[in-house]
Design an enzyme around this catalytic site. Structure first.
Site, PDB file in Angstrom:
ATOM      1  N   TYR A 172      -1.043  -0.251  10.413  1.00 20.41           N
ATOM      2  CA  TYR A 172      -1.395  -0.953   9.167  1.00 20.41           C
ATOM      3  C   TYR A 172      -0.239  -0.830   8.160  1.00 20.41           C
ATOM      4  CZ  TYR A 172      -3.458  -1.349   4.480  1.00 20.41           C
ATOM      5  OH  TYR A 172      -3.696  -1.649   3.167  1.00 20.41           O
ATOM      6  N   THR A 229       0.821  -1.211   0.000  1.00 20.20           N
ATOM      7  CA  THR A 229       0.000   0.000   0.000  1.00 20.20           C
ATOM      8  C   THR A 229       0.855   1.262   0.000  1.00 20.20           C
ATOM      9  OG1 THR A 229      -1.489   1.306   1.390  1.00 20.20           O
ATOM     10  CG2 THR A 229      -0.170  -0.324   2.517  1.00 20.20           C
TER      11      THR A 229
END
Ligand SMILES: NC(=O)c1ccc[n+]([C@@H]2O[C@H](COP(=O)([O-])OP(=O)(O)OC[C@H]3O[C@@H](n4cnc5c(N)ncnc54)[C@H](O)[C@@H]3O)[C@@H](O)[C@H]2O)c1
Ligand SMILES: O=c1ccn([C@@H]2O[C@H](COP(=O)(O)OP(=O)(O)O[C@H]3O[C@H](CO)[C@H](O)[C@H](O)[C@H]3O)[C@@H](O)[C@H]2O)c(=O)[nH]1
Length: 327
Positions: A141, A117
């Protein structure tokens, strides 16, 4: 040709990847614990219910299906949740990926495609975000994804695990044929939340911050159509199968849209009003996240065909009106 093990194949992006793999002549074998995914979304190949933390089940899957490659989508991916409970993210994403990688290597499967990501880049306003940009995640995350990237590099050095890492920007849209789409419960992503507000499933869309240093004061993101995103995965797999070296690719179009611009396009596509409330900033949001790379185009021959804002909202709106999963 052959089986591809798709972890997270019951989720939003993984289900679209299964459709693309099937169209490319491969058999996607979905491995998913249905924590955020849906049994109904598994339509293009076999389904194995299981958890990445359960190594014996993983070993059985490798033995039973002898996959030629792994596409690893399974993860928890809510930034806010990761800030409240980082242990959940390190355990599920990092320990789970370690189990998966070790099981793959033990089974002799050394071709691996991984969902990373742009959250691994963190807050770097005014820096060109190509694959060489520093990775400075500002939430657990992003940190968990960066750790998995490091793990892949270590396993390549020691066990020859060849891999492609895709760092996605913001994924939106749905299968144009309406077979699969985005269905998160709870939903946190901008486009489906706007569509919920348009058809009254929620009172209004809250804009998270109107005082950012951008032309209209709202955050800017680089949106990529889920169909284009999964096409890149098929190309990434082909790259590895044809002997390409392990490589990192950003997946974004390089064009940024502000929250207000996404709202404007949603009004235009649906021809409906969007109830909007202006709220405070959401913790953890960067001002601007836009890819500064053309590597995927140059090296993989990836050409996003559906990633206009109009097309993404059109496909998401069609799915929103007709599609849902029940189990
Ligand atoms: N949606 C985005 O905009 C976006 C952006 C960047 C990166 N990503 C990454 O792409 C991947 C897919 O995202 P998504 O939006 O499709 O998410 P999703 O939640 O819809 O899908 C994730 C799937 O993984 C499964 N899963 C999670 N933990 C598991 C475990 N321990 N064992 C087995 N299955 C497990 C879930 O049940 C779900 O089906 C994730 O790795 C995410 O971090 C998504
Ligand atoms: O109700 C909402 C929801 C979102 N936004 C704004 O819309 C933009 C997009 O937000 P999303 O939640 O849709 O997406 P994010 O940019 O936060 O997150 C995406 O990119 C992250 C990387 O930064 C992670 O990879 C994550 O998984 C992926 O969904 C942001 O500026 C956000 O502030 C709002 O204004 N209101």
């Amino acid at each position: 040709m052959g089986n591809v093990l798709v972890t997270g194949g019951a989720g939003y992006i993984g289900s679209h990847a299964c459709k693309a793999l099937r169209a490319a002549g491969m058999t996607p074998v979905t491995f998913d614990n249905l924590s955020t995914g849906w049994r109904d979304a598994v339509k293009f190949g076999p389904f194995v219910y299981g958890d990445l933390l359960d190594r014996p089940v993983l070993d059985t899957v490798f033995e039973e299906y002898s996959p030629v490659a792994v596409m690893h989508f399974a993860a928890l991916s809510l930034v806010g949740e990761s800030m409240r409970d980082p242990g959940l993210y390190w355990r599920n994403n990092v320990s789970g990926s370690l189990n998966l990688i070790e099981a793959a290597v033990a089974a002799g499967c050394r071709t691996f495609v991984f969902s990373s990501t742009c959250a691994t880049y963190g807050e770097q306003d005014n820096v060109v975000l190509d694959e060489t940009a520093a990775q400075q995640p500002i939430n657990a995350y992003g940190a968990s994804k960066r750790a998995i990237e490091d793990m892949l590099r270590d396993f390549e050095a020691s066990h020859g695990l060849r891999h492609v890492i895709f760092r996605y920007f913001n994924v939106a849209g749905a299968d144009p044929e309406g077979e699969v789409g985005e269905f998160h419960r709870p939903e946190t992503h901008l486009v489906p939340l706007i569509l919920d507000a348009i058809d009254g499933k929620r009172d209004a869309l809250t804009i998270f911050g109107t005082d950012y240093d951008t032309p209209d004061g709202t955050c800017i993101r680089d949106y990529v159509h889920v169909g284009d995103l999964v096409d890149a995965h098929v190309l990434g797999l082909k790259w590895l199968q044809e002997g390409g070296e392990s490589r990192v690719f950003n997946l974004g179009t390089g064009t940024g849209f502000s929250v207000r611009e996404v709202l404007d396009e949603s009004r235009a596509v649906t021809n409906r009003a969007v109830p909007v409330v202006e709220g405070p900033r959401r913790p953890g949001d960067c001002t601007r996240l836009v890819s500064g790379s053309t590597r995927a185009e140059a090296e993989l021959g990836w050409h996003p065909r559906r990633s206009t804002m109009k097309q993404m909202i059109t496909d998401a709106w069609r799915w929103h009106q007709t599609g849902h999963y029940e189990g």
